[in-house]
Design a protein around this motif. Structure first.
Motif, PDB file in Angstrom:
ATOM      1  N   ASP A   1       0.811  -1.220   0.000  1.00 31.20           N
ATOM      2  CA  ASP A   1       0.000   0.000   0.000  1.00 31.20           C
ATOM      3  C   ASP A   1       0.846   1.273   0.000  1.00 31.20           C
ATOM      4  OD1 ASP A   1      -2.763  -0.451  -0.294  1.00 31.20           O
ATOM      5  OD2 ASP A   1      -3.204   0.827   1.418  1.00 31.20           O
ATOM      6  N   LEU A   2       2.138   1.147  -0.251  1.00 31.83           N
ATOM      7  CA  LEU A   2       2.987   2.336  -0.273  1.00 31.83           C
ATOM      8  C   LEU A   2       2.560   3.295  -1.383  1.00 31.83           C
ATOM      9  CD1 LEU A   2       5.402   3.754   0.996  1.00 31.83           C
ATOM     10  CD2 LEU A   2       6.894   2.469  -0.562  1.00 31.83           C
ATOM     11  N   SER A   3       2.231   2.771  -2.559  1.00 31.81           N
ATOM     12  CA  SER A   3       1.793   3.649  -3.645  1.00 31.81           C
ATOM     13  C   SER A   3       0.457   4.305  -3.318  1.00 31.81           C
ATOM     14  CB  SER A   3       1.693   2.865  -4.954  1.00 31.81           C
ATOM     15  OG  SER A   3       0.748   1.819  -4.848  1.00 31.81           O
ATOM     16  N   THR A   4      -0.401   3.598  -2.588  1.00 32.17           N
ATOM     17  CA  THR A   4      -1.675   4.176  -2.149  1.00 32.17           C
ATOM     18  C   THR A   4      -1.419   5.371  -1.240  1.00 32.17           C
ATOM     19  OG1 THR A   4      -2.646   1.957  -2.226  1.00 32.17           O
ATOM     20  CG2 THR A   4      -3.895   3.649  -1.076  1.00 32.17           C
ATOM     21  N   LEU A   5      -0.505   5.214  -0.301  1.00 31.06           N
ATOM     22  CA  LEU A   5      -0.158   6.297   0.615  1.00 31.06           C
ATOM     23  C   LEU A   5       0.432   7.488  -0.138  1.00 31.06           C
ATOM     24  CD1 LEU A   5       0.231   7.324   3.551  1.00 31.06           C
ATOM     25  CD2 LEU A   5       2.476   6.212   3.515  1.00 31.06           C
ATOM     26  N   ARG A   6       1.342   7.205  -1.039  1.00 30.11           N
ATOM     27  CA  ARG A   6       2.024   8.293  -1.756  1.00 30.11           C
ATOM     28  C   ARG A   6       1.109   9.033  -2.720  1.00 30.11           C
ATOM     29  NH1 ARG A   6       7.878   5.236  -2.840  1.00 30.11           N
ATOM     30  NH2 ARG A   6       8.733   5.654  -0.747  1.00 30.11           N
ATOM     31  N   ALA A   7      -0.007   8.405  -3.083  1.00 22.90           N
ATOM     32  CA  ALA A   7      -0.958   9.071  -3.986  1.00 22.90           C
ATOM     33  C   ALA A   7      -1.827  10.092  -3.273  1.00 22.90           C
ATOM     34  CB  ALA A   7      -1.850   8.027  -4.661  1.00 22.90           C
ATOM     35  N   VAL A   8      -1.977   9.987  -1.962  1.00 21.44           N
ATOM     36  CA  VAL A   8      -2.936  10.838  -1.249  1.00 21.44           C
ATOM     37  C   VAL A   8      -2.683  12.332  -1.452  1.00 21.44           C
ATOM     38  CG1 VAL A   8      -3.904  11.431   0.999  1.00 21.44           C
ATOM     39  CG2 VAL A   8      -3.431   9.041   0.447  1.00 21.44           C
ATOM     40  N   PRO A   9      -1.445  12.835  -1.362  1.00 19.14           N
ATOM     41  CA  PRO A   9      -1.245  14.277  -1.554  1.00 19.14           C
ATOM     42  C   PRO A   9      -1.660  14.774  -2.938  1.00 19.14           C
ATOM     43  CG  PRO A   9       0.691  13.279  -0.519  1.00 19.14           C
ATOM     44  CD  PRO A   9      -0.182  12.150  -0.983  1.00 19.14           C
ATOM     45  N   THR A  10      -1.714  13.880  -3.924  1.00 26.57           N
ATOM     46  CA  THR A  10      -2.071  14.319  -5.279  1.00 26.57           C
ATOM     47  C   THR A  10      -3.560  14.606  -5.420  1.00 26.57           C
ATOM     48  OG1 THR A  10      -2.468  12.091  -6.176  1.00 26.57           O
ATOM     49  CG2 THR A  10      -0.196  12.884  -6.169  1.00 26.57           C
ATOM     50  N   TYR A  11      -4.390  13.998  -4.551  1.00 24.46           N
ATOM     51  CA  TYR A  11      -5.826  14.226  -4.676  1.00 24.46           C
ATOM     52  C   TYR A  11      -6.479  14.857  -3.448  1.00 24.46           C
ATOM     53  CZ  TYR A  11      -6.537   9.718  -2.188  1.00 24.46           C
ATOM     54  OH  TYR A  11      -6.545   8.685  -1.278  1.00 24.46           O
ATOM     55  N   ALA A  12      -5.755  14.966  -2.340  1.00 25.22           N
ATOM     56  CA  ALA A  12      -6.337  15.523  -1.117  1.00 25.22           C
ATOM     57  C   ALA A  12      -6.946  16.914  -1.322  1.00 25.22           C
ATOM     58  CB  ALA A  12      -5.299  15.546   0.002  1.00 25.22           C
ATOM     59  N   PRO A  13      -6.263  17.857  -2.014  1.00 23.65           N
ATOM     60  CA  PRO A  13      -6.882  19.181  -2.210  1.00 23.65           C
ATOM     61  C   PRO A  13      -8.196  19.107  -2.976  1.00 23.65           C
ATOM     62  CG  PRO A  13      -4.520  19.279  -2.641  1.00 23.65           C
ATOM     63  CD  PRO A  13      -4.874  17.817  -2.519  1.00 23.65           C
ATOM     64  N   ASN A  14      -8.299  18.203  -3.940  1.00 20.82           N
ATOM     65  CA  ASN A  14      -9.534  18.073  -4.706  1.00 20.82           C
ATOM     66  C   ASN A  14     -10.683  17.532  -3.864  1.00 20.82           C
ATOM     67  OD1 ASN A  14      -8.192  18.945  -7.012  1.00 20.82           O
ATOM     68  ND2 ASN A  14      -7.664  16.873  -7.651  1.00 20.82           N
ATOM     69  N   TYR A  15     -10.352  16.839  -2.783  1.00 20.38           N
ATOM     70  CA  TYR A  15     -11.359  16.319  -1.858  1.00 20.38           C
ATOM     71  C   TYR A  15     -11.705  17.340  -0.775  1.00 20.38           C
ATOM     72  CZ  TYR A  15     -11.518  11.423  -3.426  1.00 20.38           C
ATOM     73  OH  TYR A  15     -11.730  10.267  -4.134  1.00 20.38           O
ATOM     74  N   GLY A  16     -11.051  18.493  -0.813  1.00 16.14           N
ATOM     75  CA  GLY A  16     -11.331  19.527   0.172  1.00 16.14           C
ATOM     76  C   GLY A  16     -10.453  19.482   1.400  1.00 16.14           C
ATOM     77  N   PHE A  17      -9.256  18.895   1.258  1.00 14.61           N
ATOM     78  CA  PHE A  17      -8.338  18.788   2.389  1.00 14.61           C
ATOM     79  C   PHE A  17      -6.975  19.358   2.003  1.00 14.61           C
ATOM     80  CE2 PHE A  17     -11.450  15.369   2.750  1.00 14.61           C
ATOM     81  CZ  PHE A  17     -11.975  15.635   4.010  1.00 14.61           C
ATOM     82  N   PRO A  18      -6.898  20.683   1.815  1.00 12.75           N
ATOM     83  CA  PRO A  18      -5.651  21.297   1.337  1.00 12.75           C
ATOM     84  C   PRO A  18      -4.518  21.267   2.354  1.00 12.75           C
ATOM     85  CG  PRO A  18      -7.231  22.991   1.942  1.00 12.75           C
ATOM     86  CD  PRO A  18      -7.964  21.684   2.019  1.00 12.75           C
ATOM     87  N   ARG A  19      -4.824  21.047   3.627  1.00 17.10           N
ATOM     88  CA  ARG A  19      -3.790  21.061   4.662  1.00 17.10           C
ATOM     89  C   ARG A  19      -3.221  19.672   4.953  1.00 17.10           C
ATOM     90  NH1 ARG A  19      -5.779  21.693   9.033  1.00 17.10           N
ATOM     91  NH2 ARG A  19      -8.014  21.950   8.665  1.00 17.10           N
ATOM     92  N   PHE A  20      -3.594  18.694   4.147  1.00 11.99           N
ATOM     93  CA  PHE A  20      -3.074  17.352   4.404  1.00 11.99           C
ATOM     94  C   PHE A  20      -1.560  17.311   4.225  1.00 11.99           C
ATOM     95  CE2 PHE A  20      -1.578  13.272   2.747  1.00 11.99           C
ATOM     96  CZ  PHE A  20      -1.914  12.448   3.811  1.00 11.99           C
TER      97      PHE A  20
END
Length: 211
Positions: A85-104
């Motif tokens: 799941d390392l690639s799953t973890l590393r993908a989160v910053p690429t979509y977090a702002p689009n989900y409404g979480f810019p401070r992730f």
């Protein structure tokens, strides 16, 4: 071993603390994004006199990893996931702002979980069971003495984890449930990543996806 649960973030994700009579504590899937959520978790830990010694993720979708950096920064503890799941973890910053979480903010794991290596803290030993299908590196944690499973998003009360996200696969998930969860005794309590706890027996008898 005692399980203490919290429900955090807009996804109503369940965060768990596992602790035993030694006072040592493991944090699993910290979903605390807002400062108030972080403070609620920190206050409970302090008020309970717990010593956080480890951070674990069942898997690394956004709702389960919001608080990873907070836990690592606050308690200076090792952080373990399954390498799948390392690639799953590393993908989160690429979509977090689009989900409404810019401070992730993300943090890298310090090591990896494997199914043949138990997790130990205090006087407690957790069995790691590899259960992909919802996420490619999903694991669940089984504590045999208390017949407890921390199950992430594999099995829910009356339902199963979704398989339409990247890395998901329906057939793989069903196989994981049948081989890694339904092989456990009926009395085992499953603490899922969302919603109420259930038991293996209840889901074996009535879960429509498993009939």
């Amino acid at each position: 071993m005692t399980v203490s649960g919290f429900t955090f973030n807009a996804f109503s994700e369940n965060t768990y603390l596992l602790h035993d009579t030694t006072g040592q504590c493991v944090v699993i899937d910290p979903g605390c994004y807002e400062r108030a959520e972080q403070e609620a978790l920190r206050s409970f830990i302090a008020d309970s006199g717990l010593e956080v010694v480890l951070l674990l993720n069942t898997h690394c979708h956004i709702d389960h990893v919001f608080g990873n950096k907070f836990i690592v920064d606050t308690y200076k503890v090792p952080f373990l996931i399954h390498e799948g799941d390392l690639s799953t973890l590393r993908a989160v910053p690429t979509y977090a702002p689009n989900y409404g979480f810019p401070r992730f903010e993300t943090v890298e794991p310090t090591g990896f979980l494997t199914a043949d290596q138990p997790v130990r803290f205090g006087e407690t030993k957790l069995e790691v069971r590899f259960a992909p299908g919802h996420a490619p590196g999903h694991v669940v944690f089984y504590h045999e003495p208390t017949q407890t499973v921390i199950g992430g998003d594999v099995l829910f009360k009356g339902s199963i984890g979704r398989t339409d996200l990247p890395g998901g696969d329906y057939a793989t998930l069903i196989e994981s449930i049948r081989t890694q969860l339904l092989t456990l005794p009926d009395a085992v309590t499953v603490y899922p990543g969302h919603g109420p706890a259930t038991t293996i027996g209840a889901e074996r008898r009535a879960n429509p996806f498993l009939q």
